[in-house]
Design an enzyme around this catalytic site. Structure first.
Site, PDB file in Angstrom:
ATOM      1  N   SER A  39      -1.311  -3.528  -5.743  1.00  0.00           N
ATOM      2  CA  SER A  39      -1.606  -2.108  -5.218  1.00  0.00           C
ATOM      3  C   SER A  39      -0.276  -1.471  -5.316  1.00  0.00           C
ATOM      4  CB  SER A  39      -2.253  -1.813  -3.998  1.00  0.00           C
ATOM      5  OG  SER A  39      -2.124  -0.493  -3.278  1.00  0.00           O
ATOM      6  N   HIS A  92     -14.467   2.474  -5.247  1.00  0.00           N
ATOM      7  CA  HIS A  92     -13.441   2.324  -4.358  1.00  0.00           C
ATOM      8  C   HIS A  92     -13.905   1.556  -3.071  1.00  0.00           C
ATOM      9  CE1 HIS A  92      -8.991   3.839  -3.853  1.00  0.00           C
ATOM     10  NE2 HIS A  92      -9.271   3.133  -2.792  1.00  0.00           N
TER      11      HIS A  92
HETATM   12  C1  FNR Z   1      -8.905  -0.718  -1.287  1.00  0.00           C
HETATM   13  N1  FNR Z   1      -9.150  -0.211  -2.849  1.00  0.00           N
HETATM   14  C2  FNR Z   1      -8.040  -0.080  -3.270  1.00  0.00           C
HETATM   15  N2  FNR Z   1      -8.230   0.547  -4.650  1.00  0.00           N
HETATM   16  C3  FNR Z   1      -6.929   0.743  -5.250  1.00  0.00           C
HETATM   17  O1  FNR Z   1      -7.038   1.304  -6.324  1.00  0.00           O
HETATM   18  N3  FNR Z   1      -5.704   0.774  -4.709  1.00  0.00           N
HETATM   19  C4  FNR Z   1      -5.602   0.580  -3.270  1.00  0.00           C
HETATM   20  O2  FNR Z   1      -4.445   0.648  -2.713  1.00  0.00           O
HETATM   21  C5  FNR Z   1      -6.549   0.129  -2.631  1.00  0.00           C
HETATM   22  N4  FNR Z   1      -6.800  -0.169  -1.209  1.00  0.00           N
HETATM   23  C6  FNR Z   1      -7.933  -0.520  -0.505  1.00  0.00           C
HETATM   24  C7  FNR Z   1      -7.867  -1.190   0.717  1.00  0.00           C
HETATM   25  C8  FNR Z   1      -8.840  -1.875   1.399  1.00  0.00           C
HETATM   26  C9  FNR Z   1      -8.631  -2.033   2.674  1.00  0.00           C
HETATM   27  C10 FNR Z   1      -9.953  -1.953   0.706  1.00  0.00           C
HETATM   28  C11 FNR Z   1     -11.338  -2.644   1.164  1.00  0.00           C
HETATM   29  C12 FNR Z   1     -10.148  -1.536  -0.696  1.00  0.00           C
HETATM   30  C13 FNR Z   1     -10.400  -0.526  -3.438  1.00  0.00           C
HETATM   31  C14 FNR Z   1     -10.456  -2.006  -4.055  1.00  0.00           C
HETATM   32  O3  FNR Z   1      -9.708  -1.932  -5.095  1.00  0.00           O
HETATM   33  C15 FNR Z   1     -11.980  -2.130  -4.584  1.00  0.00           C
HETATM   34  O4  FNR Z   1     -12.370  -1.006  -5.424  1.00  0.00           O
HETATM   35  C16 FNR Z   1     -13.048  -2.345  -3.495  1.00  0.00           C
HETATM   36  O5  FNR Z   1     -12.505  -3.153  -2.465  1.00  0.00           O
HETATM   37  C17 FNR Z   1     -14.201  -3.221  -4.251  1.00  0.00           C
HETATM   38  O6  FNR Z   1     -15.226  -3.605  -3.107  1.00  0.00           O
HETATM   39  P1  FNR Z   1     -15.258  -4.748  -2.248  1.00  0.00           P
HETATM   40  O7  FNR Z   1     -15.253  -6.066  -2.982  1.00  0.00           O
HETATM   41  O8  FNR Z   1     -14.490  -4.532  -1.144  1.00  0.00           O
HETATM   42  O9  FNR Z   1     -16.818  -4.584  -1.691  1.00  0.00           O
END
Ligand code: FNR
Length: 386
Positions: free
Chosen positions: A125, A276
């Site tokens: 990220s 997301h």
């Molecule tokens: C995320 N996600 C996310 N996406 C992104 O593009 N940049 C980011 O910094 C973050 N940060 C982030 C923090 C946390 C705590 C979570 C739970 C999610 C979204 C992530 O990439 C992804 O799309 C989802 O987490 C997928 O779903 P599941 O596997 O958590 O159900």
């Protein structure tokens, strides 16, 4: 549950205690809930609004059944495939998630080492808590997730740095013009503890929306996005990113055939179907529900991946059957990290990989190429069924 204001610095983070007690991702989640301060657990677990989309991400898998074939000789199962033209050992990667040092002192380094131990791709990220160069030095197969701030020179710098550090793809997250309404974080006054910050953007100050007495007025992350993230981003900027980045470009967060077609026209290399993790637009469709229309719209001209709610080998199979080349997981990695650092992340990925092998055997599929649309059917009587 711990007190949300409890200092993270003093958190003991013991390594995995009784790994044999954890046989599913839900076991890691249960233990992470015990270990993490409530503010952190809520930030990781929560979604936007009523968390309807978050729940839909899981429910969508229940709307499909698997159609197993038998007597095909499944002693040998091969999970290897390719992603953006490169071989990968199995079609499961680490989705980009922010702030890994909230889960473990080694943060993204532990995640990277866990992923590296199995050869899985890790998407790092923009808002990681370890600099992208240090994550790269672990040797993990890495892609860089980009948030574009108002000052575009920051994005150009990040792209230069990521490319120099051997990141193999740029993943532009398109679903976050502003942060979704994450009510848990507002209630908890989500804030980063001292010593943990935006390691890739050290000069970007976290906004100081603090109340007298030192507590944040709402979610610090939400304030950061409101102040710094570029909500004016458009398809023109996709062309700009392609012109300044030598890396293949993946758009993360596409949910409709219309946007998928525009992405293909814009010449992107990959699409990550995603909402997301239910953290942005509550009311958006489950990622699995959006997957078939996106895959159909781009018709193999663009590589399609998905994330959201993948927790079992059978989930991976359903996503692959509906058009994904690979899936990514977010929260399960954080639960592994919280329970056992590098080893915990490795266990999560290993569990998913081995569960996928088992699911392939039980459905009579020996290779990823044999996982096709005939493997799934709508569950009888379900929403939207044929
Ligand atoms: C995320 N996600 C996310 N996406 C992104 O593009 N940049 C980011 O910094 C973050 N940060 C982030 C923090 C946390 C705590 C979570 C739970 C999610 C979204 C992530 O990439 C992804 O799309 C989802 O987490 C997928 O779903 P599941 O596997 O958590 O159900």
């Amino acid at each position: 549950m711990r007190d949300p204001t409890e200092s993270l610095k003093d958190e003991p983070v013991p390594d995995i205690a009784q790994p044999e007690d954890r046989v599913g991702i839900e076991d890691f989640e249960r233990d992470a809930r015990e270990r993490l301060p409530q503010m952190v657990f809520d930030y990781y677990e929560g979604g936007a609004g009523d968390e309807w989309t978050l729940a839909e991400n899981r429910r969508a898998f229940d709307r499909w059944v698997l159609r197993p074939r038998f007597l095909v000789g499944v002693e040998k199962v091969d999970l290897s495939t390719t992603l953006l033209g490169r071989p990968i050992p199995f079609p499961i990667g680490v989705a980009p998630t922010a702030f890994h040092r909230l889960a473990h002192p080694d943060g993204e380094l532990a995640t990277a080492r866990g992923a590296l131990s199995l050869g899985a791709v890790m998407v790092v990220s923009t808002i990681s808590t370890v600099p992208l160069e240090e994550v790269a030095a672990t040797g993990v197969d890495r892609w860089f997730q980009l948030y574009v701030m108002r000052d575009h020179s920051l994005a150009e710098d990040l792209i230069r740095r990521a490319h120099a550090a051997g990141y193999r793809a740029l993943v532009l997250t398109v679903d976050t013009p502003q942060l979704g309404p994450r009510l848990r974080d507002v209630r908890n006054r989500f804030t980063l503890p001292p010593g943990i910050g935006l390691a890739n953007l050290p000069r970007l100050p976290m906004p100081d929306g603090r109340l007298p007495g030192g507590r944040a007025a709402g979610s610090e992350l939400s304030d950061l996005f409101a102040a710094e993230h570029d909500a004016s981003l458009s398809w023109d900027d996709v062309a700009w990113l392609r012109s300044v980045s030598p890396m293949p470009l993946v758009l993360k967060g596409i949910l409709t055939a219309e946007d998928a077609r525009l992405a293909a026209e814009a010449g992107v290399d990959g699409i990550m179907v995603s909402n997301h993790g239910g953290r942005q637009l509550d009311g958006a469709p489950a990622a699995l529900d959006a997957l078939p229309e996106v895959a159909e719209a781009v018709d193999e001209h663009v590589e399609v991946m998905m994330d959201g709610g993948v927790r079992r080998g059978i989930d991976v199979l359903k996503a692959l059957a509906l058009g994904a080349r690979a899936v990514f997981v977010g929260r399960p990695i954080l639960w592994g990290l919280a329970c056992g650092g590098e080893e915990g992340v490795r266990r999560i990925l290993e569990m998913l990989r081995d569960d996928l092998t088992l699911a392939m055997r039980l459905t009579g599929r020996r290779t990823i190429a044999e996982v096709d649309r005939s493997l799934v059917a709508r569950a009888q009587g379900s929403w939207g069924g044929p």
